[in-house]
Design an enzyme around this catalytic site. Structure first.
Site, PDB file in Angstrom:
ATOM      1  CB  THR A 188      -8.058  48.900  75.665  1.00  0.00           C
ATOM      2  OG1 THR A 188      -7.680  47.761  74.870  1.00  0.00           O
ATOM      3  CG2 THR A 188      -7.597  48.696  77.093  1.00  0.00           C
ATOM      4  CG  ASP A 189     -10.196  52.172  71.485  1.00  0.00           C
ATOM      5  OD1 ASP A 189     -11.326  52.014  72.032  1.00  0.00           O
ATOM      6  OD2 ASP A 189      -9.669  53.283  71.311  1.00  0.00           O
ATOM      7  CB  CYS A 190      -6.046  46.958  71.054  1.00  0.00           C
ATOM      8  SG  CYS A 190      -5.309  47.743  72.479  1.00  0.00           S
ATOM      9  CE1 TYR A 191      -4.983  42.205  73.697  1.00  0.00           C
ATOM     10  CE2 TYR A 191      -4.044  44.366  74.142  1.00  0.00           C
ATOM     11  CZ  TYR A 191      -3.912  43.053  73.691  1.00  0.00           C
ATOM     12  OH  TYR A 191      -2.697  42.623  73.233  1.00  0.00           O
ATOM     13  N   PRO A 192     -11.216  44.765  73.870  1.00  0.00           N
ATOM     14  CG  PRO A 192     -12.687  44.252  72.151  1.00  0.00           C
ATOM     15  CD  PRO A 192     -11.232  44.322  72.472  1.00  0.00           C
TER      16      PRO A 192
END
Ligand code: SF4
Ligand code: SF4
Lengths: 398, 133
Positions: free
Chosen positions: A138-142
């Site tokens: 994800t954008d916060c958890y790449p």
């Protein structure tokens, strides 16, 4: 005057090193010798213990974040899947989860050599455990993948939280069918070849406080070798009393506990990975509960001996799997522990599947902790529902 | 016919050969692998239960193929570190070798009475009963 004590008074006595503490086994013989009134006036606390397989067990783990950060979508610990439908690097490893590649019962009876219970034991034994995780990014958890070793000391939290432990009483399992069966009560030989039971009888925590007069949310306990707490009543908590045809009270049944504690402080001696052939993997858990002798009634219940406590005899060949009633009667723990019982006129050898010597050891350790002043009683903020609550079991339709 | 138990030792030179396959196929033997530790490029050992008409011929083939053979007598031992005295083996053991000492309820193992039936090896939930050769 009849003795009455409060938790606070007992704790004061524990702190000043004056508390009189005995194990449940010792209490049984003391009451038989001196009577309940006298023993109530003499004893402050009774300790209990049990050490048996408890499937509804597991641990919440927080691994800490990786660099870059990752939202773990699937997690494996030594190849055993853990549940990750919670926050990014949190997971729950359940005792009965088996290794991803386990052949299960395809080669019947399966061996179920490794599972969540073993992961928990390896963690508390401070062994390295292989953590593998995948994520979708994800954008916060790449980050999408990680594989690394962890130990219990280098992760943030490890909390044992077992939703159902310490069964108050349990079936005595037999097999009326004509083939050997493999159950969570062990290997049962055909045609009443053996009978397996699974509580520590007169040492068993919830058999000693059958009406939940002292045990509730916040009760401090021995859990896996460390201090733990009763968190709630357990799942399938159906407290009641067993009665025979004549209405005679054969002792309590059906209560359970949810328990919680810091896994980092626990020990591999008291949390043991376990496999039942043909059934699955699980965790054997050591639990001990102190019972404050608040009054004579509490003492009388806690003094019930193996000859006053009974287990229902249940056929695991037909009745149990099909969820149909079984009427094979009851056996007292004194009979069960003697090594043989009579069922339908046949003499059947008995064996336990929970360890009485380890249960006794737990009650002894808890007694020492309390006597040394290291362990104060936790007064429940709320008692648990008892047999008067009228809870009945639901079952699934379909 | 009672099965014959043998330990096979392979040198690194033959560890990658299909020796067991040939043993089964060419000599029509039924084998049960009790223990195996064979890595390519390394020495390997294997413990087999072998049954069939041509056991001796099969053994001869193994020797020719460069496998060292040792027949063995098997023993059951109780790993005391692992045993928790749960008792789950005691009503299953047919010989009374595993029994509960009363009133302590400690589980004891008398290996002299053991008939090596392996039931406890399967039934012990702690895997505390081990096969030793
Ligand atoms: S079943 Fe295993 S752990 Fe239990 S008493 Fe027997 S040998 Fe010990
Ligand atoms: S191998 Fe068989 S006889 Fe020997 S201890 Fe185990 S169950 Fe008993």
């Amino acid at each position: 005057m009849a003795t009455e004590r409060t938790f606070q008074e007992i704790n004061e006595r524990i702190k000043s090193g004056k508390a009189v503490v005995v194990t449940a086994e010792e209490l049984v013989s003391m009451v038989r010798e001196k009577g309940v009134t006298r023993v109530t006036s003499e004893v402050d606390v009774v300790t209990t213990g049990t050490f048996g397989p408890m499937c509804s067990s597991g641990a919440f783990l927080n691994f800490g974040h990786s660099k870059p950060r990752m939202k773990m979508h699937k997690v494996w610990l030594n190849g055993v899947p853990a549940y990750t439908g919670i926050a990014a690097v949190d997971a729950y490893i359940g005792a009965t989860e088996v290794h991803e590649d386990d052949p299960l019962n395809s080669n019947y009876p399966g061996e179920f050599r490794y599972g969540g219970g073993y992961v928990i034991q390896d963690l508390v034994a401070r062994k390295k455990v292989r953590l593998k995780a995948t994520g979708y990014g994800t954008d916060c958890y790449p980050r999408r993948e990680i594989e690394t070793d962890i130990t219990i000391d280098d992760i943030n939290e490890a909390i044992l939280f077992n939703p159902r432990n310490a069964y108050q009483n349990y079936n005595c399992a037999v097999n009326l069918s004509s083939r050997t069966i493999y159950t969570y009560m062990g290997m049962l030989k055909p045609n009443l070849g053996n009978a397996h039971y699974s509580t520590s009888g007169q040492l068993s925590p919830l058999l000693k406080d059958p009406m939940f007069m002292t045990i509730g949310i916040g009760t401090r306990i021995f859990l896996g070798g460390a201090v733990g707490y009763v968190a709630w009543h357990g799942t399938q908590h159906f407290p009641s009393f067993i009665r025979d045809q004549d209405g005679k009270n054969l002792g309590p049944a059906g209560g359970t506990l949810a328990v919680i504690g810091n896994l980092k402080q626990m020990s591999p001696r008291w949390l043991v990975g376990t496999s039942f052939i043909g059934y699955g993997a699980t965790l054997t858990v050591g639990i001990g509960i102190p019972i404050p002798i608040l009054n004579e009634e509490v003492c009388r219940y806690a003094a019930a001996g193996d000859d006053e406590l009974y287990a229902p005899i249940v056929d695991y060949g037909e009745a149990y799997p099909n969820f149909t009633p079984s009427n094979l009667g009851y056996a007292s723990y004194a009979e069960l522990k003697s090594g043989k019982i009579q069922i339908n006129g046949k003499e059947v050898p008995t064996a336990p599947v929970s360890s009485y010597p380890r249960a006794r050891e737990i009650a002894g350790i808890l007694k020492e902790w309390i006597k040394k002043g290291d362990f104060l009683l936790g007064e429940p903020v709320q008692l648990l529902p008892n047999a008067d609550a009228g809870i009945t079991a639901n079952s699934l339709k379909g | 016919m009672a099965p014959k138990k043998v330990v096979l030792r392979f040198g690194a030179d033959i560890a990658d050969q299909p020796i067991i396959y040939k043993l089964v196929k060419d000599y029509d033997l039924v084998i049960n692998i009790l223990k195996a530790n064979v890595n390519p490029q390394k020495e390997g050992t294997m413990v087999l239960d072998i049954t069939g008409e041509n056991v001796e011929q099969g053994m001869e083939y193994l020797r020719r193929a460069g496998v060292q053979l040792q027949s063995l007598t098997e023993q059951i031992i109780q790993n005391e570190e692992k045993c928790v005295s749960c008792g789950a083996c005691t009503a299953i053991c047919p010989s009374g070798a595993l029994y509960i000492e009363r009133p302590d309820m400690a589980v004891r193992f008398d290996s002299d009475r053991c008939v090596v039936c392996h039931l406890c090896v399967k039934a012990c939930p702690m895997r505390a009963m081990e096969v030793r050769f």
